[in-house]
Design a protein around this motif. Sequence first.
Motif, PDB file in Angstrom:
ATOM      1  N   LEU A 186      11.706   7.902  -1.995  1.00  0.00           N
ATOM      2  CA  LEU A 186      11.149   8.762  -0.940  1.00  0.00           C
ATOM      3  C   LEU A 186      10.353   7.982   0.091  1.00  0.00           C
ATOM      4  O   LEU A 186      10.280   8.372   1.248  1.00  0.00           O
ATOM      5  CB  LEU A 186      10.223   9.814  -1.572  1.00  0.00           C
ATOM      6  CG  LEU A 186      10.885  10.858  -2.463  1.00  0.00           C
ATOM      7  CD1 LEU A 186       9.836  11.632  -3.242  1.00  0.00           C
ATOM      8  CD2 LEU A 186      11.727  11.798  -1.616  1.00  0.00           C
ATOM      9  N   VAL A 187       9.728   6.904  -0.322  1.00  0.00           N
ATOM     10  CA  VAL A 187       8.749   6.252   0.547  1.00  0.00           C
ATOM     11  C   VAL A 187       9.174   4.840   0.955  1.00  0.00           C
ATOM     12  O   VAL A 187       9.240   4.528   2.143  1.00  0.00           O
ATOM     13  CB  VAL A 187       7.365   6.216  -0.144  1.00  0.00           C
ATOM     14  CG1 VAL A 187       6.371   5.432   0.690  1.00  0.00           C
ATOM     15  CG2 VAL A 187       6.868   7.634  -0.383  1.00  0.00           C
ATOM     16  N   GLY A 241       0.805  -1.218   0.000  1.00  0.00           N
ATOM     17  CA  GLY A 241       0.000   0.000   0.000  1.00  0.00           C
ATOM     18  C   GLY A 241       0.838   1.268   0.000  1.00  0.00           C
ATOM     19  O   GLY A 241       0.391   2.312  -0.477  1.00  0.00           O
ATOM     20  N   GLN A 242       2.061   1.185   0.521  1.00  0.00           N
ATOM     21  CA  GLN A 242       2.920   2.367   0.554  1.00  0.00           C
ATOM     22  C   GLN A 242       3.321   2.793  -0.852  1.00  0.00           C
ATOM     23  O   GLN A 242       3.259   3.972  -1.199  1.00  0.00           O
ATOM     24  CB  GLN A 242       4.164   2.075   1.408  1.00  0.00           C
ATOM     25  CG  GLN A 242       3.854   1.917   2.878  1.00  0.00           C
ATOM     26  CD  GLN A 242       3.433   3.222   3.508  1.00  0.00           C
ATOM     27  OE1 GLN A 242       4.076   4.251   3.313  1.00  0.00           O
ATOM     28  NE2 GLN A 242       2.347   3.213   4.250  1.00  0.00           N
ATOM     29  N   GLU A 274       1.752   1.910  -3.519  1.00  0.00           N
ATOM     30  CA  GLU A 274       0.509   2.258  -4.218  1.00  0.00           C
ATOM     31  C   GLU A 274       0.094   3.702  -3.897  1.00  0.00           C
ATOM     32  O   GLU A 274      -0.256   4.471  -4.791  1.00  0.00           O
ATOM     33  CB  GLU A 274      -0.586   1.280  -3.774  1.00  0.00           C
ATOM     34  CG  GLU A 274      -1.731   1.193  -4.737  1.00  0.00           C
ATOM     35  CD  GLU A 274      -2.710   0.111  -4.350  1.00  0.00           C
ATOM     36  OE1 GLU A 274      -2.991  -0.035  -3.139  1.00  0.00           O
ATOM     37  OE2 GLU A 274      -3.205  -0.575  -5.252  1.00  0.00           O
ATOM     38  N   ALA A 275       0.168   4.066  -2.617  1.00  0.00           N
ATOM     39  CA  ALA A 275      -0.238   5.421  -2.220  1.00  0.00           C
ATOM     40  C   ALA A 275       0.674   6.455  -2.856  1.00  0.00           C
ATOM     41  O   ALA A 275       0.224   7.516  -3.294  1.00  0.00           O
ATOM     42  CB  ALA A 275      -0.205   5.551  -0.699  1.00  0.00           C
ATOM     43  N   SER A 276       1.951   6.146  -2.908  1.00  0.00           N
ATOM     44  CA  SER A 276       2.894   7.086  -3.487  1.00  0.00           C
ATOM     45  C   SER A 276       2.676   7.223  -4.999  1.00  0.00           C
ATOM     46  O   SER A 276       2.686   8.334  -5.538  1.00  0.00           O
ATOM     47  CB  SER A 276       4.317   6.597  -3.176  1.00  0.00           C
ATOM     48  OG  SER A 276       5.254   7.398  -3.809  1.00  0.00           O
ATOM     49  N   ARG A 277       2.441   6.073  -5.663  1.00  0.00           N
ATOM     50  CA  ARG A 277       2.154   6.135  -7.101  1.00  0.00           C
ATOM     51  C   ARG A 277       0.859   6.890  -7.354  1.00  0.00           C
ATOM     52  O   ARG A 277       0.737   7.652  -8.304  1.00  0.00           O
ATOM     53  CB  ARG A 277       2.041   4.724  -7.708  1.00  0.00           C
ATOM     54  CG  ARG A 277       3.271   3.852  -7.685  1.00  0.00           C
ATOM     55  CD  ARG A 277       4.499   4.432  -8.330  1.00  0.00           C
ATOM     56  NE  ARG A 277       4.351   4.942  -9.682  1.00  0.00           N
ATOM     57  CZ  ARG A 277       4.551   4.255 -10.794  1.00  0.00           C
ATOM     58  NH1 ARG A 277       4.910   3.000 -10.739  1.00  0.00           N
ATOM     59  NH2 ARG A 277       4.418   4.808 -11.983  1.00  0.00           N
ATOM     60  N   ALA A 278      -0.123   6.703  -6.467  1.00  0.00           N
ATOM     61  CA  ALA A 278      -1.417   7.361  -6.647  1.00  0.00           C
ATOM     62  C   ALA A 278      -1.291   8.875  -6.529  1.00  0.00           C
ATOM     63  O   ALA A 278      -2.064   9.623  -7.112  1.00  0.00           O
ATOM     64  CB  ALA A 278      -2.431   6.828  -5.632  1.00  0.00           C
ATOM     65  N   LEU A 279      -0.297   9.339  -5.754  1.00  0.00           N
ATOM     66  CA  LEU A 279      -0.089  10.787  -5.654  1.00  0.00           C
ATOM     67  C   LEU A 279       0.545  11.351  -6.920  1.00  0.00           C
ATOM     68  O   LEU A 279       0.530  12.556  -7.138  1.00  0.00           O
ATOM     69  CB  LEU A 279       0.834  11.101  -4.471  1.00  0.00           C
ATOM     70  CG  LEU A 279       0.197  11.165  -3.093  1.00  0.00           C
ATOM     71  CD1 LEU A 279       1.284  11.255  -2.030  1.00  0.00           C
ATOM     72  CD2 LEU A 279      -0.734  12.361  -2.979  1.00  0.00           C
ATOM     73  N   GLY A 280       1.116  10.462  -7.732  1.00  0.00           N
ATOM     74  CA  GLY A 280       1.731  10.920  -8.972  1.00  0.00           C
ATOM     75  C   GLY A 280       3.237  10.767  -8.997  1.00  0.00           C
ATOM     76  O   GLY A 280       3.898  11.261  -9.914  1.00  0.00           O
ATOM     77  N   PHE A 281       3.804  10.106  -7.989  1.00  0.00           N
ATOM     78  CA  PHE A 281       5.245   9.867  -8.005  1.00  0.00           C
ATOM     79  C   PHE A 281       5.568   8.712  -8.945  1.00  0.00           C
ATOM     80  O   PHE A 281       4.808   7.744  -9.031  1.00  0.00           O
ATOM     81  CB  PHE A 281       5.750   9.522  -6.596  1.00  0.00           C
ATOM     82  CG  PHE A 281       5.837  10.711  -5.677  1.00  0.00           C
ATOM     83  CD1 PHE A 281       6.834  11.657  -5.845  1.00  0.00           C
ATOM     84  CD2 PHE A 281       4.920  10.878  -4.654  1.00  0.00           C
ATOM     85  CE1 PHE A 281       6.918  12.750  -4.991  1.00  0.00           C
ATOM     86  CE2 PHE A 281       4.996  11.970  -3.805  1.00  0.00           C
ATOM     87  CZ  PHE A 281       5.998  12.909  -3.974  1.00  0.00           C
ATOM     88  N   SER A 282       6.710   8.808  -9.618  1.00  0.00           N
ATOM     89  CA  SER A 282       7.166   7.712 -10.470  1.00  0.00           C
ATOM     90  C   SER A 282       7.611   6.545  -9.584  1.00  0.00           C
ATOM     91  O   SER A 282       7.730   6.694  -8.368  1.00  0.00           O
ATOM     92  CB  SER A 282       8.341   8.177 -11.320  1.00  0.00           C
ATOM     93  OG  SER A 282       9.435   8.482 -10.475  1.00  0.00           O
ATOM     94  N   TYR A 283       7.864   5.399 -10.234  1.00  0.00           N
ATOM     95  CA  TYR A 283       8.323   4.241  -9.462  1.00  0.00           C
ATOM     96  C   TYR A 283       9.608   4.571  -8.720  1.00  0.00           C
ATOM     97  O   TYR A 283       9.726   4.310  -7.519  1.00  0.00           O
ATOM     98  CB  TYR A 283       8.537   3.043 -10.401  1.00  0.00           C
ATOM     99  CG  TYR A 283       9.116   1.819  -9.725  1.00  0.00           C
ATOM    100  CD1 TYR A 283       8.305   0.955  -8.989  1.00  0.00           C
ATOM    101  CD2 TYR A 283      10.481   1.540  -9.807  1.00  0.00           C
ATOM    102  CE1 TYR A 283       8.834  -0.159  -8.362  1.00  0.00           C
ATOM    103  CE2 TYR A 283      11.018   0.422  -9.186  1.00  0.00           C
ATOM    104  CZ  TYR A 283      10.201  -0.429  -8.464  1.00  0.00           C
ATOM    105  OH  TYR A 283      10.728  -1.527  -7.841  1.00  0.00           O
TER     106      TYR A 283
END
Lengths: 245, 254
Positions: free
Chosen positions: B149-150, B131-132, B134-143
Amino acid sequence: MTTIESGTLTGQNLHLSFGTNHVLRGIDLHVEQGTTASVIGPSGSGKSTLLRVLNRLIEPDEGDILLDGRSVLKDNPDELRRRIGMVFQQFNLFPHKTVLENVSLALRKLRRMSAGEAREKALAQLDLVGLRHKADVRPGNLSGGQQQRVAIARALAMDPEVMFFDEATSALDPELVKGVLALMADLATAGMTMVVVTHEMGFSRNVSDTVTFMDGGVVVESGPPAAIFDDAQTPRLRSFLSDVL
Amino acid sequence: MDALEQLGKTFFDWEAMAAVLPDLLTVGLPNTLMLALASGIIGTVVGMVLAIMGISRNRVLRWIARIYTDIFRGLPAVVIILLIGLGLGPILRQITGSTSPYPLGILALSLIASAYIGEIFRSGIQSVEKGQLEASRALGFSYSSSMQLVVVPQGVRRVLPALVNQFISLIKESSLIYFIGLVASERELFRVGNDAASNTGNLSPLIAAGVLYLCLTIPLTHLVNFIDNRLRVGKKQKPEPDELAARIGEGAKA
C-alpha cells in the motif's frame, strides 16, 4: 472524543543492542492511563529507540512491555501497534495519497470500514486538527505544521489507547511549533495517555505529569516536572538542563 | 548515375517502400507489438517479484533474485534467444505439438526484460525513505501490506521513466527473434523489412521498417520525458488563496 478506558503502559527492564552498541540498558517506564509522560535527554540517549521498542517496531532483547498490566510481547505486534498511535519527527505522511486517504487508509484496510464510514471518520478527525478543508490535497502542498497535524489526525483516527510523539516539533519552523504543541496539550487535557519524546522543555514542564530524563541508554532521573526541572538530583541532569534552558 | 542519386535509390526508393508497406503494417507491426507487449507485461510482473525477493529479509530469496538477475542481465540478448529458442524448441514441440517460435521468443524476451525491470523496481523501492515503512507499520499494517500500500507504489512511481525506457529497448530487441526462425506470417517488422531488402537488393524496405520502429519508440521517449517532468515538477497547482492575496497586495504597493 471517546473516552478511553485503558492505556496504562509499562516498560520493564528494557534492553536493546545493535551489535556492540548497547542502546537501552535496562529502562523502566510507567505511564498511568490518562497521563502524559515526557522523555527528555541529549541526542543519542535512546529516547526515540525507547518509543520504537515500546510499540515493538524494534523488538527488545530483554525486558517486558505491559499494556493494562498484561504483557504484550507474545501478542501479534501489528495488533499491538493498532492500539498505540505514533507521530514522527519527519511526519512520514504518505506523499502519494491525499490528506483524507492518509487518515482513512488504516480505517478502511485495518478496521474494515466502508469507504463512506472511513471518510466520515477521517473528516471528523481532520476537523479536530483544523484541516478538514485540506482533505483532498496532497501532503506535499501543506506546511510542516499542517503536515504534522495531519499525522496526528492519522494516528488518532485509529482510536489509540496510547499516543507516542517522537520529537514531533523538532523538524518544524519555529513559528509552526506552537500550533502542534497546543494540539498535543489539548490531547493531554482530554485524557489521552501520551509518551512524548521532546526537546521542548516548556511543554515537558507544563503539560506532562511525569518527566523521565534519559542519558546513555539508562533512566537517570524520573519524577514530576517540578522535581526534575527545579530540584535535579544528579549532576548529569543539572548539566543537561543548564545546556538546554 | 552519380553517387548521390545512387544513395537516394538505395535508401529512399519510394516504390520499394510502398511495396513492402502492406506487409509491414499487416504482418510485421502486429507481431512486433505482440512480442513487445507480451514480454513487457510478463517482464514487469516477474520483475516485481524479483524486486521483492531482492529486498527480502530471507537470504535464499535474495540469492535467487541476484543470480537470476546477474545471468539474464549479463548475457547478450541474442545468446539467450538462441539458447531458449533452439534448446527448448524441440521439447516444446514434443509436448504441445506447436511449432510456433512465439512462446519461446516471448519467454526469452521476458527473461531478459524481467532481469532489468527487477533492478529498476528494486532501486525505486529502496529509494523510498525508511520512515514510510515505519509509519505504516506503526499504524498496524503488516510488512506485506505496508509494502503493497505504501512503499511499492511510491517506488514504482519514481522509476516509471526507467521502466518506459525498458519497454523501448524491448520493442527493439524483439527484432532478434528472427534468429530462431520465423515462417512468413510470423515475421515481425525487422524481418519483413529485411526480407524485402534482400529480395530487391535495396535497403529502402529496411528504412520503412525503421520508420515504423521510430513511430513506436519516439512517442514512448516523449512519454518518458513527460512523466519525468511531471514527477519532478508535479502537477500544476492552483495557487493557494492567500498566495494570490499576497500577490494582489504587492500590486497595490507598487
